[in-house]
Design a protein around this motif. Structure first.
Motif, mmCIF file in Angstrom:
data_model
loop_
_atom_site.group_PDB
_atom_site.id
_atom_site.type_symbol
_atom_site.label_atom_id
_atom_site.label_comp_id
_atom_site.label_asym_id
_atom_site.label_seq_id
_atom_site.Cartn_x
_atom_site.Cartn_y
_atom_site.Cartn_z
ATOM 1 N N ALA A 124 0.835 -1.201 0.000
ATOM 2 C CA ALA A 124 0.000 0.000 0.000
ATOM 3 C C ALA A 124 0.871 1.252 0.000
ATOM 4 O O ALA A 124 2.009 1.238 0.484
ATOM 5 C CB ALA A 124 -0.907 0.003 1.225
ATOM 6 N N ARG B 287 -5.262 0.224 2.808
ATOM 7 C CA ARG B 287 -4.653 -0.852 3.579
ATOM 8 C C ARG B 287 -5.510 -2.115 3.609
ATOM 9 O O ARG B 287 -5.004 -3.207 3.850
ATOM 10 C CB ARG B 287 -4.386 -0.360 5.016
ATOM 11 N N ARG C 96 -3.102 -8.509 -0.316
ATOM 12 C CA ARG C 96 -3.725 -7.381 0.354
ATOM 13 C C ARG C 96 -4.720 -7.894 1.394
ATOM 14 O O ARG C 96 -5.478 -8.841 1.126
ATOM 15 C CB ARG C 96 -4.477 -6.483 -0.651
ATOM 16 N N GLU D 101 -2.593 -8.364 7.999
ATOM 17 C CA GLU D 101 -1.442 -8.614 7.123
ATOM 18 C C GLU D 101 -1.022 -10.086 7.184
ATOM 19 O O GLU D 101 -0.698 -10.695 6.164
ATOM 20 C CB GLU D 101 -0.271 -7.717 7.534
#
Length: 409
Positions: free
Chosen positions: A198, A278, A301, A346
């Motif tokens: 990002a 994000r 992502r 993440e």
């Protein structure tokens, strides 16, 4: 696999979104393999971005790209469109007519049937890509479309489903297919499996997809508003895409006084859009096998998605992370959790990406579909046919249970 060249014509009404991504990849691979390929699609659908993709594909196709007006709903104009398409397809002398989506599938099968009556041997292949299978079988519109699908099923030589769920939905709503049937997942290129970081100034959330209620942008906007009501500050977000309900969503954002938090964009390449935020949110109410989910996972992502269509098949053992479709409260909670635990998001993105590449390959997708064509033409090697059939039988054995579980949630 045999290299006997075929003349293949793909037909789709709307050359946009995931359905056109599928056709573009498939047609390109087939052309590179030595087949003569053509495309027929609507002339009135598509933004400048979409039209550029069509234009980029045209030089690769020996049978060219033909665009004629096609209506989304059933109308009397379909009769004149069918006649014009028949004359064009007749002159192309295809071996394979592959219809995509409900309208493209209808054109391909009707025209192919007439050509067969006139002495041309044409194999009629159909891939619903969701389409009419999204309609509720308990409503009049759904009953009409599913009845028409049943009638057209008798004019079908090959059926391709992009997910186990779609195959089961067809069997439940239309009936057991009589055509040679395969389940073939959509695929990505190897280059798409590289992570996309990002931007430093990335927003909190990204919605990317068609701007229509089926895809849930209204739910995305409402969830952002709910978070503002609770916390006093609205998360920042980007909406990337185009569609028939765009004006209504823009008006919704304005009425909720969220214009400072939500930025609208037109259509953008997915990997470019991923840099804007994000977290990616795909709040669909219905899907078949959405490319945007595959692209997001491959790009590593963080993703919030709903439990619809073939999405649980992508998530596999991580399907418990999916959100109930159409439930604004649960979507809001999932987005709040993403804001509170970015490191966990993440980590989950990395875990999910690791199990995707082997199953969702564009080369594998193209090989399996082209092998089906060859079987219909009587030119596929026995070992290739057996291998594809075995994979299809395994998928089909899971299909009804997947559809039942998803429908009962």
């Amino acid at each position: 696999m045999t290299t006997t060249p075929m003349r293949i014509v793909h037909c789709v009404r709307s050359p946009i979104g995931g359905i056109f991504r599928h056709i573009r990849d498939l047609a390109t691979n087939q052309a590179e393999a030595g087949h003569d390929v053509g495309l027929i699609c609507d002339s009135s659908t598509g933004s400048a971005f979409d039209n550029e993709l069509v234009a980029d594909l045209e030089p690769k196709l020996a049978l060219g790209v033909t665009r004629v007006p096609m209506q989304r709903q059933l109308t009397f104009k379909d009769l004149s469109a069918t006649l014009a398409l028949y004359r064009h397809v007749r002159d192309l002398k295809p071996h394979i007519l592959h219809g995509h989506g409900a309208k493209g599938g209808a054109y391909a099968r009707l025209i192919g049937s007439v050509l067969n009556l006139t002495g041309q041997k044409v194999s009629r292949v159909y891939c619903p890509h969701g389409g009419s299978l999204h309609y509720d079988p308990n409503r009049l519109e759904g009953r009409i479309y599913h009845t028409l699908e049943g009638i057209l099923g008798r004019l079908t030589d090959g059926l391709i489903f992009v997910s186990d769920y779609e195959a089961a939905a067809y069997e439940s709503k239309v009936g057991h297919p009589k055509a040679l049937t395969r389940i073939v997942y959509n695929g990505l290129t190897q280059e798409e499996f590289s992570p996309v970081p990002a931007n430093e100034d990335a927003a909190d959330f990204l919605y990317i997809g068609m701007l229509r209620d089926l895809k849930g942008p209204d739910l995305f906007i409402e969830a952002l508003y709910n978070i503002r009501l609770k916390n006093g500050i609205a998360p920042t977000a980007h909406i990337v895409g185009e569609g028939p309900d765009e004006a209504r969503y823009r008006n919704m954002v304005k009425k909720l006084d969220m214009e400072n938090a939500i930025t609208f964009h037109g259509a953008l390449p997915a990997r470019e859009a991923f840099k804007l935020a994000r977290n990616v949110v795909v709040p669909s109410r219905a899907e078949a096998m959405p490319y945007i989910i595959l692209e997001t996972v491959a790009a590593q992502r963080p993703l919030i998605a709903t439990r619809v269509g073939g999405v649980p098949e992508i998530f596999g053992r991580y399907a418990n992370r999916l959100v109930e479709p159409g439930h604004i409260g649960k979507l809001t909670l999932a987005m709040e959790a993403a804001l509170e635990t970015p490191a966990k998001m993440e980590q989950q993105a990395e875990e999910l990406r690791g199990c995707l590449a082997e199953t969702f390959s564009v080369d594998l997708m193209s090989d399996r579909i082209t092998t089906l064509y060859q079987e219909l033409r009587g030119i596929a090697p026995a070992d290739a046919s057996a291998q594809v059939a075995a994979g299809s039988d395994l998928a089909t054995s899971r299909a009804q249970s997947i559809f039942a579980r998803s429908s009962n949630r």
